[in-house]
Design a protein around this motif. Structure first.
Motif, PDB file in Angstrom:
ATOM      1  N   ILE A  45       0.834  -1.221   0.205  1.00  0.00           N
ATOM      2  CA  ILE A  45      -0.055   0.118  -0.024  1.00  0.00           C
ATOM      3  C   ILE A  45       0.912   1.284  -0.089  1.00  0.00           C
ATOM      4  N   HIS A  46       2.105   1.192   0.630  1.00  0.00           N
ATOM      5  CA  HIS A  46       2.661   2.583   0.704  1.00  0.00           C
ATOM      6  C   HIS A  46       3.840   2.646  -0.379  1.00  0.00           C
ATOM      7  N   LEU A  47       3.846   1.620  -1.295  1.00  0.00           N
ATOM      8  CA  LEU A  47       4.495   1.885  -2.502  1.00  0.00           C
ATOM      9  C   LEU A  47       3.695   2.327  -3.810  1.00  0.00           C
ATOM     10  N   ILE A  48       2.495   2.544  -3.480  1.00  0.00           N
ATOM     11  CA  ILE A  48       1.262   3.108  -4.558  1.00  0.00           C
ATOM     12  C   ILE A  48       1.697   4.676  -4.571  1.00  0.00           C
ATOM     13  N   PRO A  49       1.741   5.202  -5.684  1.00  0.00           N
ATOM     14  CA  PRO A  49       2.181   6.507  -5.654  1.00  0.00           C
ATOM     15  C   PRO A  49       0.805   7.267  -5.152  1.00  0.00           C
ATOM     16  N   GLY A  50       1.428   8.630  -4.606  1.00  0.00           N
ATOM     17  CA  GLY A  50       0.124   9.560  -4.325  1.00  0.00           C
ATOM     18  C   GLY A  50       0.255   9.956  -2.795  1.00  0.00           C
ATOM     19  N   ASP A  51      -0.697  10.762  -2.363  1.00  0.00           N
ATOM     20  CA  ASP A  51      -0.612  11.251  -0.927  1.00  0.00           C
ATOM     21  C   ASP A  51      -2.104  11.122  -0.609  1.00  0.00           C
ATOM     22  N   PRO A  52      -2.479  10.370   0.273  1.00  0.00           N
ATOM     23  CA  PRO A  52      -3.418  10.122   0.702  1.00  0.00           C
ATOM     24  C   PRO A  52      -4.469  11.375   1.229  1.00  0.00           C
ATOM     25  N   LEU A  53      -3.483  12.081   2.110  1.00  0.00           N
ATOM     26  CA  LEU A  53      -4.050  13.267   2.513  1.00  0.00           C
ATOM     27  C   LEU A  53      -4.415  14.260   1.845  1.00  0.00           C
ATOM     28  N   ARG A  54      -3.657  14.264   0.561  1.00  0.00           N
ATOM     29  CA  ARG A  54      -4.186  15.398  -0.603  1.00  0.00           C
ATOM     30  C   ARG A  54      -5.597  14.886  -0.938  1.00  0.00           C
ATOM     31  N   GLN A  55      -5.699  13.523  -1.335  1.00  0.00           N
ATOM     32  CA  GLN A  55      -6.925  12.936  -1.688  1.00  0.00           C
ATOM     33  C   GLN A  55      -8.122  13.342  -0.735  1.00  0.00           C
ATOM     34  N   MET A  56      -7.853  13.002   0.421  1.00  0.00           N
ATOM     35  CA  MET A  56      -8.864  13.367   1.603  1.00  0.00           C
ATOM     36  C   MET A  56      -9.101  14.750   1.815  1.00  0.00           C
ATOM     37  N   LEU A  57      -7.994  15.696   1.741  1.00  0.00           N
ATOM     38  CA  LEU A  57      -8.270  17.179   1.966  1.00  0.00           C
ATOM     39  C   LEU A  57      -8.464  18.100   0.955  1.00  0.00           C
ATOM     40  N   GLY A  58      -8.188  17.379  -0.217  1.00  0.00           N
ATOM     41  CA  GLY A  58      -8.216  18.421  -1.540  1.00  0.00           C
ATOM     42  C   GLY A  58      -6.834  18.860  -1.899  1.00  0.00           C
ATOM     43  N   THR A  60      -6.462  21.816  -2.871  1.00  0.00           N
ATOM     44  CA  THR A  60      -6.207  23.082  -2.588  1.00  0.00           C
ATOM     45  C   THR A  60      -6.207  23.441  -0.952  1.00  0.00           C
ATOM     46  N   ALA A  61      -5.956  22.291  -0.260  1.00  0.00           N
ATOM     47  CA  ALA A  61      -5.772  22.321   1.259  1.00  0.00           C
ATOM     48  C   ALA A  61      -4.590  22.854   1.768  1.00  0.00           C
ATOM     49  N   PRO A  62      -4.746  23.889   2.481  1.00  0.00           N
ATOM     50  CA  PRO A  62      -3.391  24.453   3.348  1.00  0.00           C
ATOM     51  C   PRO A  62      -2.312  23.613   3.710  1.00  0.00           C
ATOM     52  N   LYS A  63      -1.084  23.981   3.298  1.00  0.00           N
ATOM     53  CA  LYS A  63      -0.028  22.917   3.707  1.00  0.00           C
ATOM     54  C   LYS A  63       0.053  22.872   5.300  1.00  0.00           C
ATOM     55  N   GLU A  64      -0.558  24.085   6.018  1.00  0.00           N
ATOM     56  CA  GLU A  64      -0.339  23.567   7.327  1.00  0.00           C
ATOM     57  C   GLU A  64      -1.212  22.570   7.917  1.00  0.00           C
ATOM     58  N   LEU A  65      -2.530  22.716   7.268  1.00  0.00           N
ATOM     59  CA  LEU A  65      -3.498  21.574   7.663  1.00  0.00           C
ATOM     60  C   LEU A  65      -3.203  20.291   7.204  1.00  0.00           C
ATOM     61  N   VAL A  66      -2.484  20.173   6.140  1.00  0.00           N
ATOM     62  CA  VAL A  66      -1.998  18.806   5.588  1.00  0.00           C
ATOM     63  C   VAL A  66      -0.994  18.336   6.627  1.00  0.00           C
ATOM     64  N   ASP A  67       0.100  19.065   6.889  1.00  0.00           N
ATOM     65  CA  ASP A  67       1.194  18.678   7.963  1.00  0.00           C
ATOM     66  C   ASP A  67       0.475  18.479   9.118  1.00  0.00           C
ATOM     67  N   GLN A  68      -0.321  19.228   9.656  1.00  0.00           N
ATOM     68  CA  GLN A  68      -0.995  18.810  11.017  1.00  0.00           C
ATOM     69  C   GLN A  68      -1.776  17.334  11.080  1.00  0.00           C
ATOM     70  N   ARG A  69      -2.581  17.244  10.008  1.00  0.00           N
ATOM     71  CA  ARG A  69      -3.026  15.838   9.811  1.00  0.00           C
ATOM     72  C   ARG A  69      -2.258  14.935   9.544  1.00  0.00           C
ATOM     73  N   ARG A  70      -1.242  14.987   9.026  1.00  0.00           N
ATOM     74  CA  ARG A  70      -0.050  14.036   8.722  1.00  0.00           C
ATOM     75  C   ARG A  70       0.622  13.625  10.052  1.00  0.00           C
ATOM     76  N   ALA A  71       0.730  14.558  10.848  1.00  0.00           N
ATOM     77  CA  ALA A  71       1.324  14.201  12.037  1.00  0.00           C
ATOM     78  C   ALA A  71       0.484  13.613  13.107  1.00  0.00           C
ATOM     79  N   GLU A  72      -0.991  13.780  13.031  1.00  0.00           N
ATOM     80  CA  GLU A  72      -1.757  13.307  13.931  1.00  0.00           C
ATOM     81  C   GLU A  72      -2.050  11.767  13.460  1.00  0.00           C
ATOM     82  N   LEU A  73      -2.169  11.569  12.079  1.00  0.00           N
ATOM     83  CA  LEU A  73      -2.233  10.189  11.588  1.00  0.00           C
ATOM     84  C   LEU A  73      -0.744   9.283  11.789  1.00  0.00           C
ATOM     85  N   GLY A  74       0.200   9.988  11.946  1.00  0.00           N
ATOM     86  CA  GLY A  74       1.539   9.332  12.365  1.00  0.00           C
ATOM     87  C   GLY A  74       2.244   9.125  10.863  1.00  0.00           C
ATOM     88  N   LEU A  75       1.718   9.657   9.752  1.00  0.00           N
ATOM     89  CA  LEU A  75       2.316   9.612   8.255  1.00  0.00           C
ATOM     90  C   LEU A  75       3.280  10.203   8.145  1.00  0.00           C
TER      91      LEU A  75
END
Length: 334
Positions: A45-58, A60-75
């Motif tokens: 699953i981790h070898l599949i290209p793409g960022d799940p957070l960008r697909q989930m948040l869109g 155009t989501a702010p980078k700060e929000l993406v980074d915050q969510r990434r830290a929360e999920l441990g990604l």
């Protein structure tokens, strides 16, 4: 040869019993395979290209929000750390929570797995019920080189049936019997009739494959000594074929049927999507497409574990039933 009770059969008079060595060996193989599966499900699953957070948040989501969510999920952790967390939660029976629906993955699997298993089991049973008599009929019709035309047609038709993917059968059946004529429901699970199209689509290929195997096994048994003796005794056809030929033909066919069950569990993914079946198929495709890590990893793990479990059970059954098995020791009748 004829037994003391007047019956005719090819199996020896000794039964087999499973030995501790046999059980331990196969349990170790199952455990090792399961460990490899856990690693593979995470890495795949981790070898599949793409960022799940960008697909989930869109996008155009702010980078700060993406980074915050990434830290929360441990990604944002290194992959070895993520894998350690994955195994730790897995050992506790926690499959995680979907990134997109926030639904526990265990609940998703509990909802869909019974429908996937029912589809695969029914398709296997239908395949066996069609394949065994069809294969025996083909062998009896073509034994000793008789009716070469029938043999050629049997081989060609079953070969073509095996070559066509299940989802193409599903699309054809959907167009003819659901969308075209309206005889059967086109999608979903609304009653017993909803099983007809997906089960048929899943069972055609395996039935053709098993019919070819059943024919080969029947031809081999027809040339055996006990069948020659049965013919010499002029036994009635029903007793000859049903009582003596059929049981000795079934071992290899049932074994392959058990292995095909594991294949049908995983092979049902596309057919489930064709018929909008409420199993694991649609959620699996969605999870992989969206890179919903917890769901996708769990689906790969569940499908793989089911296949391993089916193969393990088939090995155990063969250890008992197969008189030629070197993995089980004979037990004298008392």
């Amino acid at each position: 040869m004829s037994g003391s009770d007047g019956t005719i059969g090819s199996a020896p008079a000794r039964r087999r019993r499973l030995t501790p060595r046999f059980l331990v060996r196969h349990l170790l193989r199952f455990a090792v395979s399961l460990c490899v599966l856990v690693v593979a499900s995470f890495a795949m699953i981790h070898l599949i290209p793409g960022d799940p957070l960008r697909q989930m948040l869109g996008p155009t989501a702010p980078k700060e929000l993406v980074d915050q969510r990434r830290a929360e999920l441990g990604l944002g952790d290194p992959l070895p750390v993520q894998f350690a967390h994955y195994v730790q939660h897995l050992a506790q029976g926690d499959l995680g929570t979907s990134f997109f629906s926030s639904q526990p993955v265990g609940d998703i699997i509990a909802q869909g797995l019974p429908h996937t298993l029912s589809l695969a089991v029914l398709a296997t049973l239908v395949a066996l019920l069609v394949a065994v008599p069809l294969g025996m009929w083909g062998a009896l019709r073509t034994h000793k080189g008789r009716r070469p035309g029938t043999e050629a047609a049997f081989t060609a038709l079953t070969g073509a049936a095996v070559a066509i993917p299940e989802y193409l059968y599903g699309l054809a059946l959907l167009l003819v019997f659901a969308l075209g004529s309206g005889l059967l429901p086109p999608a979903g699970l609304t009653g017993p009739s909803s099983y007809l199209l997906p089960v048929t689509a899943l069972s055609i290929g395996p039935a053709a494959m098993l019919a070819r195997l059943a024919r080969v096994e029947t031809l081999r048994e027809l040339d055996s000594d006990y069948m020659r003796l049965a013919h010499a005794k002029r036994l009635p056809p029903l007793r000859l074929y049903a009582r003596h030929l059929l049981p000795n033909t079934l071992t290899a066919t049932l074994t392959m049927g058990g292995l095909l069950l594991g294949g049908l569990i995983t092979g049902s993914v596309l057919v489930e999507n064709v018929f909008a079946w409420p199993g694991l198929g649609q959620r699996t495709v969605e999870a992989i497409t969206q890179k919903d890590y917890p769901v996708a990893q769990a689906m790969v793990l569940v499908y793989g574990a089911l296949v391993l479990a089916v193969n393990f059970l088939v090995d155990l059954i063969l250890g008992v039933l197969d008189p030629k098995s070197a993995l089980a020791t004979p037990r004298q009748e008392g």
